[in-house]
Design a protein around this motif. Structure first.
Motif, PDB file in Angstrom:
ATOM      1  N   GLN A  17       7.866  86.833  29.528  1.00 47.98           N
ATOM      2  CA  GLN A  17       8.015  86.045  30.703  1.00 47.98           C
ATOM      3  C   GLN A  17       7.142  84.679  30.913  1.00 47.98           C
ATOM      4  OE1 GLN A  17       8.641  88.967  33.471  1.00 47.98           O
ATOM      5  NE2 GLN A  17      10.607  89.170  33.461  1.00 47.98           N
ATOM      6  N   ALA A  18       5.857  85.134  30.722  1.00 50.33           N
ATOM      7  CA  ALA A  18       4.932  83.932  30.769  1.00 50.33           C
ATOM      8  C   ALA A  18       4.977  82.882  29.864  1.00 50.33           C
ATOM      9  CB  ALA A  18       3.472  84.668  30.726  1.00 50.33           C
ATOM     10  N   MET A  19       5.389  83.336  28.483  1.00 52.06           N
ATOM     11  CA  MET A  19       5.391  82.432  27.528  1.00 52.06           C
ATOM     12  C   MET A  19       6.702  81.478  27.811  1.00 52.06           C
ATOM     13  SD  MET A  19       4.373  84.197  23.879  1.00 52.06           S
ATOM     14  CE  MET A  19       5.893  85.155  24.067  1.00 52.06           C
ATOM     15  N   GLN A  20       7.705  82.214  28.386  1.00 54.69           N
ATOM     16  CA  GLN A  20       8.869  81.180  28.736  1.00 54.69           C
ATOM     17  C   GLN A  20       8.740  80.374  29.644  1.00 54.69           C
ATOM     18  OE1 GLN A  20      12.123  83.975  30.138  1.00 54.69           O
ATOM     19  NE2 GLN A  20      13.740  82.198  29.948  1.00 54.69           N
ATOM     20  N   SER A  21       7.891  80.633  30.656  1.00 55.46           N
ATOM     21  CA  SER A  21       7.487  79.770  31.829  1.00 55.46           C
ATOM     22  C   SER A  21       6.784  78.667  31.245  1.00 55.46           C
ATOM     23  CB  SER A  21       6.806  80.659  32.714  1.00 55.46           C
ATOM     24  OG  SER A  21       6.236  79.699  33.936  1.00 55.46           O
ATOM     25  N   GLN A  22       5.692  79.029  30.273  1.00 55.40           N
ATOM     26  CA  GLN A  22       4.831  77.691  29.713  1.00 55.40           C
ATOM     27  C   GLN A  22       5.800  76.951  29.125  1.00 55.40           C
ATOM     28  OE1 GLN A  22       2.072  79.931  27.475  1.00 55.40           O
ATOM     29  NE2 GLN A  22       0.811  80.209  29.157  1.00 55.40           N
ATOM     30  N   LEU A  23       6.731  77.365  28.106  1.00 54.31           N
ATOM     31  CA  LEU A  23       7.629  76.649  27.360  1.00 54.31           C
ATOM     32  C   LEU A  23       8.491  75.557  28.232  1.00 54.31           C
ATOM     33  CD1 LEU A  23       8.444  75.962  24.500  1.00 54.31           C
ATOM     34  CD2 LEU A  23      10.301  77.916  24.712  1.00 54.31           C
ATOM     35  N   ALA A  24       8.856  76.143  29.243  1.00 54.00           N
ATOM     36  CA  ALA A  24       9.696  75.551  30.356  1.00 54.00           C
ATOM     37  C   ALA A  24       9.183  74.357  30.773  1.00 54.00           C
ATOM     38  CB  ALA A  24      10.452  76.445  31.399  1.00 54.00           C
ATOM     39  N   ARG A  25       7.973  74.496  31.345  1.00 54.82           N
ATOM     40  CA  ARG A  25       7.064  73.545  31.874  1.00 54.82           C
ATOM     41  C   ARG A  25       6.648  72.697  30.806  1.00 54.82           C
ATOM     42  NH1 ARG A  25       4.575  77.762  34.382  1.00 54.82           N
ATOM     43  NH2 ARG A  25       2.724  77.692  32.975  1.00 54.82           N
ATOM     44  N   ALA A  26       6.390  72.958  29.611  1.00 59.40           N
ATOM     45  CA  ALA A  26       6.095  71.942  28.525  1.00 59.40           C
ATOM     46  C   ALA A  26       7.373  71.025  28.105  1.00 59.40           C
ATOM     47  CB  ALA A  26       5.641  72.813  27.330  1.00 59.40           C
ATOM     48  N   GLN A  27       8.562  71.835  28.305  1.00 66.43           N
ATOM     49  CA  GLN A  27       9.629  70.911  27.966  1.00 66.43           C
ATOM     50  C   GLN A  27       9.986  70.037  28.961  1.00 66.43           C
ATOM     51  OE1 GLN A  27      12.552  74.330  27.546  1.00 66.43           O
ATOM     52  NE2 GLN A  27      12.251  73.988  25.414  1.00 66.43           N
ATOM     53  N   GLU A  28       9.654  70.305  30.373  1.00 72.47           N
ATOM     54  CA  GLU A  28      10.012  69.506  31.571  1.00 72.47           C
ATOM     55  C   GLU A  28       8.907  68.212  31.307  1.00 72.47           C
ATOM     56  OE1 GLU A  28       9.469  71.577  35.121  1.00 72.47           O
ATOM     57  OE2 GLU A  28      11.458  72.742  34.648  1.00 72.47           O
ATOM     58  N   GLU A  29       7.667  68.698  30.794  1.00 68.31           N
ATOM     59  CA  GLU A  29       6.628  67.744  30.767  1.00 68.31           C
ATOM     60  C   GLU A  29       7.074  66.671  29.617  1.00 68.31           C
ATOM     61  OE1 GLU A  29       2.152  67.469  28.980  1.00 68.31           O
ATOM     62  OE2 GLU A  29       2.584  69.186  30.569  1.00 68.31           O
ATOM     63  N   LEU A  30       7.507  67.096  28.485  1.00 65.90           N
ATOM     64  CA  LEU A  30       7.961  66.259  27.482  1.00 65.90           C
ATOM     65  C   LEU A  30       9.016  65.512  27.717  1.00 65.90           C
ATOM     66  CD1 LEU A  30       7.351  65.712  24.353  1.00 65.90           C
ATOM     67  CD2 LEU A  30       8.988  67.432  23.920  1.00 65.90           C
ATOM     68  N   ALA A  31       9.892  66.001  28.430  1.00 67.37           N
ATOM     69  CA  ALA A  31      11.171  65.122  28.783  1.00 67.37           C
ATOM     70  C   ALA A  31      10.810  64.054  29.700  1.00 67.37           C
ATOM     71  CB  ALA A  31      12.055  65.926  29.613  1.00 67.37           C
ATOM     72  N   ALA A  32       9.786  64.050  30.429  1.00 66.44           N
ATOM     73  CA  ALA A  32       9.479  62.884  31.352  1.00 66.44           C
ATOM     74  C   ALA A  32       8.485  61.832  30.635  1.00 66.44           C
ATOM     75  CB  ALA A  32       8.480  63.393  32.294  1.00 66.44           C
ATOM     76  N   LYS A  33       8.265  62.257  29.194  1.00 63.03           N
ATOM     77  CA  LYS A  33       7.533  61.205  28.585  1.00 63.03           C
ATOM     78  C   LYS A  33       8.379  60.081  27.977  1.00 63.03           C
ATOM     79  CE  LYS A  33       3.611  63.684  28.583  1.00 63.03           C
ATOM     80  NZ  LYS A  33       2.058  63.304  28.894  1.00 63.03           N
ATOM     81  N   ARG A  34       7.726  58.843  27.554  1.00 67.13           N
ATOM     82  CA  ARG A  34       8.436  57.917  26.841  1.00 67.13           C
ATOM     83  C   ARG A  34       7.459  57.630  25.737  1.00 67.13           C
ATOM     84  NH1 ARG A  34      11.607  59.383  29.600  1.00 67.13           N
ATOM     85  NH2 ARG A  34      12.504  58.270  31.643  1.00 67.13           N
ATOM     86  N   VAL A  35       8.274  57.241  24.419  1.00 65.75           N
ATOM     87  CA  VAL A  35       7.282  56.868  23.208  1.00 65.75           C
ATOM     88  C   VAL A  35       8.231  55.713  22.741  1.00 65.75           C
ATOM     89  CG1 VAL A  35       7.151  57.708  20.919  1.00 65.75           C
ATOM     90  CG2 VAL A  35       7.181  59.327  22.856  1.00 65.75           C
TER      91      VAL A  35
END
Length: 107
Positions: A17-35
């Motif tokens: 569950q902790a890993m799933q939460s970390q992964l969800a936060r990382a995905q949200e953070e990544l989605a907000a980025k621009r390259v």
């Protein structure tokens, strides 16, 4: 199945569950980025969102050659590839590393 290792299913579930939460936060953070990707020495630049969506294409007038219009297409493809490569590197550094489950994943 697990012998005397003292396998604790509750601890494993809590860790998952902790890993799933970390992964969800990382995905949200990544989605907000621009390259930004570019080709032809900056003749074509593209912006790709962290979710992989192509957001913008900027083409300098010098990129257009009436005698060879396919070159412009090649530059656009190269710029998108450049952005996608940068996005993959960003994703690799943004996403949390999954722990080694000591062979449990294959069982």
């Amino acid at each position: 199945m697990f012998g005397d290792q003292g396998f604790d299913m509750n601890a494993l579930l809590a860790q998952a569950q902790a890993m799933q939460s970390q992964l969800a936060r990382a995905q949200e953070e990544l989605a907000a980025k621009r390259v930004l990707g570019s080709a032809g020495g900056g003749l074509v630049e593209v912006t790709v969102g962290g979710d992989g969506e192509l957001l913008a294409v900027a083409i300098k007038p010098e990129a257009w050659d009436e005698d060879d219009p396919s070159t412009l297409g090649d530059l656009i493809v190269a710029a998108v590839r450049d952005a996608n490569k940068k996005l993959a590197i960003l994703a690799e550094t943004t996403m949390p590393q999954l722990p080694d489950l000591g062979g449990l994943a294959g069982q």
